[in-house]
Design a protein around this motif. Structure first.
Motif, PDB file in Angstrom:
ATOM      1  N   SER A  82       0.809  -1.220   0.000  1.00 17.14           N
ATOM      2  CA  SER A  82       0.000   0.000   0.000  1.00 17.14           C
ATOM      3  C   SER A  82       0.840   1.267   0.000  1.00 17.14           C
ATOM      4  CB  SER A  82      -0.941   0.002   1.210  1.00 17.14           C
ATOM      5  OG  SER A  82      -0.198  -0.080   2.420  1.00 17.14           O
ATOM      6  N   THR A 288      -8.995 -11.305   4.267  1.00 21.16           N
ATOM      7  CA  THR A 288      -9.704 -10.033   4.315  1.00 21.16           C
ATOM      8  C   THR A 288     -10.628  -9.931   3.110  1.00 21.16           C
ATOM      9  OG1 THR A 288      -7.813  -9.011   5.410  1.00 21.16           O
ATOM     10  CG2 THR A 288      -9.430  -7.531   4.450  1.00 21.16           C
ATOM     11  N   LYS A 291     -11.664  -5.739   1.684  1.00 23.01           N
ATOM     12  CA  LYS A 291     -10.743  -4.986   0.842  1.00 23.01           C
ATOM     13  C   LYS A 291     -10.943  -5.352  -0.624  1.00 23.01           C
ATOM     14  CE  LYS A 291      -6.909  -2.517   0.008  1.00 23.01           C
ATOM     15  NZ  LYS A 291      -7.048  -2.418  -1.447  1.00 23.01           N
ATOM     16  N   ASN A 293      -9.492  -4.968  -4.612  1.00 26.62           N
ATOM     17  CA  ASN A 293      -8.298  -4.702  -5.414  1.00 26.62           C
ATOM     18  C   ASN A 293      -8.653  -4.587  -6.889  1.00 26.62           C
ATOM     19  OD1 ASN A 293      -7.163  -6.463  -2.979  1.00 26.62           O
ATOM     20  ND2 ASN A 293      -5.518  -5.171  -3.724  1.00 26.62           N
ATOM     21  N   GLU A 381     -11.502   1.992  -2.744  1.00 28.46           N
ATOM     22  CA  GLU A 381     -10.293   1.660  -3.487  1.00 28.46           C
ATOM     23  C   GLU A 381     -10.090   2.596  -4.670  1.00 28.46           C
ATOM     24  OE1 GLU A 381      -6.823   0.143  -4.880  1.00 28.46           O
ATOM     25  OE2 GLU A 381      -7.755  -0.142  -2.918  1.00 28.46           O
TER      26      GLU A 381
END
Length: 418
Positions: A82, A288, A291, A293, A381
């Motif tokens: 990150s 997780t 989250k 992506n 995101e």
């Protein structure tokens, strides 16, 4: 004294105490994602160290020239770290911790794995393995001599007015440089505006590096372990994907490692995979799922499309190579990972002058149900992805299905919907 083989079998028995001979598809997906370090894990230490750790763990990061958004190598690393910055790669190359060569394609590799590139280089140099450019030995010697005398040079430093020829339409000196690079006589010391700078290999390598050629057994075992650590599960065809002349070596390594308890076999549906015994521990770790992506088409998770289809049920084609009138999802679609699944794809392009990220089409998979929660994760995101691409706003042109909406502008203030 306990032998290594006996200890390995004891360890394997411990990891297999639940007597798992098969995994559900959901378990396999979890194992693959955690092995791939997705979603983005928490990282410790410096940001640059985290980038190096990602490259060492993955084994390679593919380089690609397409730049409609941030290039693939940066994009892949951004999804593992990150705090990633594009300068990290330049710094790691300068520090001689990372180098360029060929994995299944042009890639950045960890310097610690350098010696395992030697079998390919030696095969190309000896003529046992073909390269796409014909060898002009005299020209190659001349090019190497200039670099030895003058120092690092780019292709444009040779034959600026020379004719390009052959099916690849490249200058003869460029072909000579690439042949010397693939054979291991030259390395890429850095890039300038994405142009390769070539130098003699001995001037690029760290002086303390192990440069001995691995035996066939070492090389085969290396390919198995490297693949399985990064991917969780693997077949012979996946471990040797586009790596020429390695199938017999890897097949032999798999037989020996299976007999010695260094690997195990596991079934996922009708497919049989190999697995490292220690990888079973990952099944006890949380994944997780909140989250999200946005992945590169060249991300390590996706690069083998058949595997992606078998494990994730996600059929993916990069349509930039497809005629425009035949495209379904768009020129450069980015697969979207959320809730442990590949649930959408986003066709994107950056307008660098206006600093706008264009989403030409956002397509949801038919299996995606909880769209409101997905929208929240996507928006979160998207803000980070926008910053990663040095943009200040996002323009969404089209969604599929069209009924999918971002209902509140206050919830998504940076997102402009056409």
């Amino acid at each position: 004294m306990l032998t290594f083989t006996f200890l390995s079998k004891l360890i394997l028995h411990g990891y297999m105490s639940l007597k798992k001979e098969s995994l559900s598809l959901r378990e396999a997906q979890k194992l693959v994602l955690l092995s791939q370090r997705l979603p983005t894990p928490k990282v410790v230490g410096s940001a640059q160290d985290a980038t190096l750790s990602s490259i060492e763990h993955l084994g390679y990061v593919q380089i690609d020239t397409i730049s409609v958004i941030e290039r693939a190598h940066h994009h892949t690393l951004y999804n593992r770290n990150s705090r990633y910055k594009s300068a990290h790669l330049e710094e790691l190359i300068a520090d001689k911790k990372v180098f360029e060569y060929w994995a299944h394609a042009a890639s950045y590799l960890p310097m610690t794995d350098y010696r395992f590139t030697l079998p390919r280089k030696q095969a190309i140099a000896s003529g046992k393995q073909k390269h796409w450019y014909k060898r002009d030995t005299k020209l190659m010697q001349s090019v190497a001599e200039r670099i030895k005398t003058e120092g690092p040079l780019m292709a444009k430093d040779f034959d600026k007015k020379g004719k390009k020829h052959g099916e690849w339409k490249t200058a003869p000196t460029k072909q000579a440089l690439e042949n010397l690079f693939m054979e291991g006589e030259l390395m890429i010391s850095k890039r300038v505006n994405f142009h390769k700078v070539y130098d003699l290999t001995e001037r690029v390598l760290p002086s303390s590096l192990n440069t001995t050629t691995p035996t066939d057994d070492e090389y085969g075992k290396f390919l198995v372990k490297k693949y399985l650590r990064a991917n969780g599960l693997g077949k012979l065809t996946e471990m040797t994907y586009l790596i020429k002349n390695t199938k017999p070596l890897v097949s032999h390594a798999l037989e020996n490692m299976l007999a010695d308890g260094e690997i195990a076999q596991i079934h996922v549906g009708d497919n049989m995979y190999y697995i490292l015994p220690e990888s079973y521990e990952l099944l006890n770790k949380p994944l997780t799922r909140k989250k999200l992506n946005i992945l590169s088409p060249f991300d390590n998770l996706l690069i083998q499309r058949k595997r992606t289809s078998e494990i994730f049920g996600f059929d993916y084609l990069l349509e930039c190579y497809v005629p425009q009138h035949k495209r379904i999802h768009g020129y450069f679609t980015l697969p979207i990972l959320w809730d442990g699944k590949l649930v959408a794809r986003m066709d994107s392009k950056v307008d660098r002058k206006k600093k706008v990220l264009h989403i030409h089409q956002l397509t949801l998979e038919p299996s995606l149900r909880n769209t409101e929660t997905f929208a929240d994760a996507f928006n979160k995101e998207l803000q980070l992805f926008m910053e990663f691409n040095n943009c200040i706003s996002v323009l969404l042109h089209r969604t599929v299905p069209s009924s999918f909406r971002f209902e509140s502008e206050s919830r998504f203030p940076h997102l402009v919907i056409q």
